[in-house]
Design a protein around this motif. Structure first.
Motif, PDB file in Angstrom:
ATOM      1  N   GLU A   1       6.176   6.051  -5.641  1.00  0.00           N
ATOM      2  CA  GLU A   1       4.785   6.363  -5.987  1.00  0.00           C
ATOM      3  C   GLU A   1       4.765   7.752  -6.619  1.00  0.00           C
ATOM      4  O   GLU A   1       5.216   8.714  -6.005  1.00  0.00           O
ATOM      5  CB  GLU A   1       3.897   6.331  -4.747  1.00  0.00           C
ATOM      6  CG  GLU A   1       2.450   6.669  -5.019  1.00  0.00           C
ATOM      7  CD  GLU A   1       1.813   5.747  -6.036  1.00  0.00           C
ATOM      8  OE1 GLU A   1       1.486   6.236  -7.146  1.00  0.00           O
ATOM      9  OE2 GLU A   1       1.646   4.548  -5.740  1.00  0.00           O
TER      10      GLU A   1
ATOM     11  N   HIS B   1       8.724   4.363  -1.087  1.00  0.00           N
ATOM     12  CA  HIS B   1       8.245   3.351  -0.141  1.00  0.00           C
ATOM     13  C   HIS B   1       9.250   2.193  -0.165  1.00  0.00           C
ATOM     14  O   HIS B   1       9.328   1.463  -1.155  1.00  0.00           O
ATOM     15  CB  HIS B   1       6.848   2.862  -0.529  1.00  0.00           C
ATOM     16  CG  HIS B   1       5.826   3.947  -0.565  1.00  0.00           C
ATOM     17  ND1 HIS B   1       5.081   4.288   0.533  1.00  0.00           N
ATOM     18  CD2 HIS B   1       5.461   4.789  -1.558  1.00  0.00           C
ATOM     19  CE1 HIS B   1       4.274   5.289   0.218  1.00  0.00           C
ATOM     20  NE2 HIS B   1       4.493   5.614  -1.042  1.00  0.00           N
TER      21      HIS B   1
ATOM     22  N   PRO C   1       0.847  -1.191   0.000  1.00  0.00           N
ATOM     23  CA  PRO C   1       0.000   0.000   0.000  1.00  0.00           C
ATOM     24  C   PRO C   1       0.890   1.252   0.000  1.00  0.00           C
ATOM     25  O   PRO C   1       1.850   1.324   0.763  1.00  0.00           O
ATOM     26  CB  PRO C   1      -0.794  -0.110   1.301  1.00  0.00           C
ATOM     27  CG  PRO C   1       0.024  -0.998   2.184  1.00  0.00           C
ATOM     28  CD  PRO C   1       0.850  -1.867   1.291  1.00  0.00           C
ATOM     29  N   THR C   2       0.594   2.175  -0.892  1.00  0.00           N
ATOM     30  CA  THR C   2       1.356   3.425  -0.938  1.00  0.00           C
ATOM     31  C   THR C   2       0.458   4.567  -0.493  1.00  0.00           C
ATOM     32  O   THR C   2      -0.763   4.508  -0.642  1.00  0.00           O
ATOM     33  CB  THR C   2       1.908   3.708  -2.345  1.00  0.00           C
ATOM     34  OG1 THR C   2       0.823   3.862  -3.256  1.00  0.00           O
ATOM     35  CG2 THR C   2       2.836   2.582  -2.812  1.00  0.00           C
ATOM     36  N   ARG C   3       1.092   5.584   0.057  1.00  0.00           N
ATOM     37  CA  ARG C   3       0.351   6.728   0.586  1.00  0.00           C
ATOM     38  C   ARG C   3       0.920   8.016   0.006  1.00  0.00           C
ATOM     39  O   ARG C   3       1.645   8.736   0.673  1.00  0.00           O
ATOM     40  CB  ARG C   3       0.440   6.760   2.108  1.00  0.00           C
ATOM     41  CG  ARG C   3      -0.165   5.550   2.779  1.00  0.00           C
ATOM     42  CD  ARG C   3       0.103   5.502   4.274  1.00  0.00           C
ATOM     43  NE  ARG C   3       1.471   5.783   4.678  1.00  0.00           N
ATOM     44  CZ  ARG C   3       2.489   4.914   4.617  1.00  0.00           C
ATOM     45  NH1 ARG C   3       2.286   3.711   4.150  1.00  0.00           N
ATOM     46  NH2 ARG C   3       3.686   5.259   5.032  1.00  0.00           N
TER      47      ARG C   3
ATOM     48  N   GLN D   1      -3.772   7.234  -2.427  1.00  0.00           N
ATOM     49  CA  GLN D   1      -3.377   5.920  -1.930  1.00  0.00           C
ATOM     50  C   GLN D   1      -3.595   4.889  -3.024  1.00  0.00           C
ATOM     51  O   GLN D   1      -4.590   4.944  -3.740  1.00  0.00           O
ATOM     52  CB  GLN D   1      -4.192   5.549  -0.705  1.00  0.00           C
ATOM     53  CG  GLN D   1      -3.921   6.440   0.484  1.00  0.00           C
ATOM     54  CD  GLN D   1      -4.697   5.991   1.715  1.00  0.00           C
ATOM     55  OE1 GLN D   1      -5.463   5.044   1.684  1.00  0.00           O
ATOM     56  NE2 GLN D   1      -4.482   6.688   2.809  1.00  0.00           N
ATOM     57  N   HIS D   2      -2.672   3.943  -3.120  1.00  0.00           N
ATOM     58  CA  HIS D   2      -2.769   2.878  -4.119  1.00  0.00           C
ATOM     59  C   HIS D   2      -2.262   1.572  -3.535  1.00  0.00           C
ATOM     60  O   HIS D   2      -1.530   1.560  -2.550  1.00  0.00           O
ATOM     61  CB  HIS D   2      -1.949   3.238  -5.371  1.00  0.00           C
ATOM     62  CG  HIS D   2      -2.494   4.390  -6.122  1.00  0.00           C
ATOM     63  ND1 HIS D   2      -2.193   5.693  -5.806  1.00  0.00           N
ATOM     64  CD2 HIS D   2      -3.351   4.447  -7.158  1.00  0.00           C
ATOM     65  CE1 HIS D   2      -2.833   6.510  -6.629  1.00  0.00           C
ATOM     66  NE2 HIS D   2      -3.540   5.771  -7.455  1.00  0.00           N
ATOM     67  N   GLN D   3      -2.653   0.477  -4.159  1.00  0.00           N
ATOM     68  CA  GLN D   3      -2.100  -0.842  -3.856  1.00  0.00           C
ATOM     69  C   GLN D   3      -1.190  -1.177  -5.033  1.00  0.00           C
ATOM     70  O   GLN D   3      -1.662  -1.328  -6.156  1.00  0.00           O
ATOM     71  CB  GLN D   3      -3.204  -1.898  -3.751  1.00  0.00           C
ATOM     72  CG  GLN D   3      -4.111  -1.750  -2.549  1.00  0.00           C
ATOM     73  CD  GLN D   3      -3.461  -2.268  -1.293  1.00  0.00           C
ATOM     74  OE1 GLN D   3      -2.930  -1.497  -0.519  1.00  0.00           O
ATOM     75  NE2 GLN D   3      -3.507  -3.564  -1.093  1.00  0.00           N
ATOM     76  N   ARG D   4       0.088  -1.295  -4.794  1.00  0.00           N
ATOM     77  CA  ARG D   4       1.042  -1.612  -5.854  1.00  0.00           C
ATOM     78  C   ARG D   4       1.512  -3.046  -5.685  1.00  0.00           C
ATOM     79  O   ARG D   4       1.747  -3.512  -4.565  1.00  0.00           O
ATOM     80  CB  ARG D   4       2.236  -0.659  -5.823  1.00  0.00           C
ATOM     81  CG  ARG D   4       1.860   0.814  -5.983  1.00  0.00           C
ATOM     82  CD  ARG D   4       1.104   1.079  -7.268  1.00  0.00           C
ATOM     83  NE  ARG D   4       0.954   2.517  -7.503  1.00  0.00           N
ATOM     84  CZ  ARG D   4       0.401   3.030  -8.583  1.00  0.00           C
ATOM     85  NH1 ARG D   4      -0.100   2.226  -9.513  1.00  0.00           N
ATOM     86  NH2 ARG D   4       0.310   4.331  -8.723  1.00  0.00           N
ATOM     87  N   THR D   5       1.661  -3.750  -6.799  1.00  0.00           N
ATOM     88  CA  THR D   5       2.053  -5.159  -6.774  1.00  0.00           C
ATOM     89  C   THR D   5       3.385  -5.332  -7.484  1.00  0.00           C
ATOM     90  O   THR D   5       3.557  -4.877  -8.617  1.00  0.00           O
ATOM     91  CB  THR D   5       0.982  -6.033  -7.458  1.00  0.00           C
ATOM     92  OG1 THR D   5      -0.274  -5.787  -6.822  1.00  0.00           O
ATOM     93  CG2 THR D   5       1.321  -7.502  -7.344  1.00  0.00           C
TER      94      THR D   5
END
Length: 156
Positions: A139, A36, A29-31, A144-148
């Protein structure tokens, strides 16, 4: 692997063990727009995978964030890089693509410039990073994102 003479080179000794591979996905999760660090969860995964000596490939499955190896001690380095990328690809610069908001196209440009994959040697089950290096997802979007990140290890 055995050291090769005094040159510091390594050669793979097939008698020590056969090559194998492991794969996994790391969800982070990125903010907001910043670095990160993911070095620790990647090293934890290498340990759980029983990695020895080999090569780790990391691939970020997104086009508005990137992967990098960068300074891990002075946070001013990361802030300066973010600022420099903002100067290279500022918001509101008349981009055609704007469906996902004003920070999206600049994020695509930044990702294009910085890249989404890395290859890192692994020695004795750990990434062979320098003293002041760490692996980061950068990021480029504000929200906010979910990065894989797909992880692939090939080695002994």
């Amino acid at each position: 692997m055995a050291p090769h003479s005094s040159l510091g080179l390594w050669t793979l000794d097939e008698a020590e063990g056969s090559l194998r591979q492991s794969m996994a996905r790391l969800v982070v999760p990125t903010r907001g727009q910043r670095f990160h660090q993911i070095s620790q969860p990647v090293n934890d995964w290498l340990k759980s995978a029983g990695a020895g000596d080999g090569l780790l490939t990391l691939f970020l499955r997104h086009t508005s964030a990137s992967l990098t190896i960068q300074e891990n001690t002075d946070p001013d380095v990361q802030a300066d890089i973010i600022d420099a990328l903002d100067r290279l690809a500022p918001e509101g610069d008349g981009y055609r693509h704007h469906l996902e908001g004003p920070d999206d196209m600049p994020a695509h440009i930044k990702s294009h410039l910085t890249g989404v994959s890395l290859q890192v040697p692994v020695i004795d089950g750990q990434m062979d990073l320098g003293t002041w290096q760490a692996i980061y997802i950068v990021e480029h979007r504000k929200g906010q994102h979910q990065r894989t990140v797909t992880l692939h290890y090939l080695g002994t």
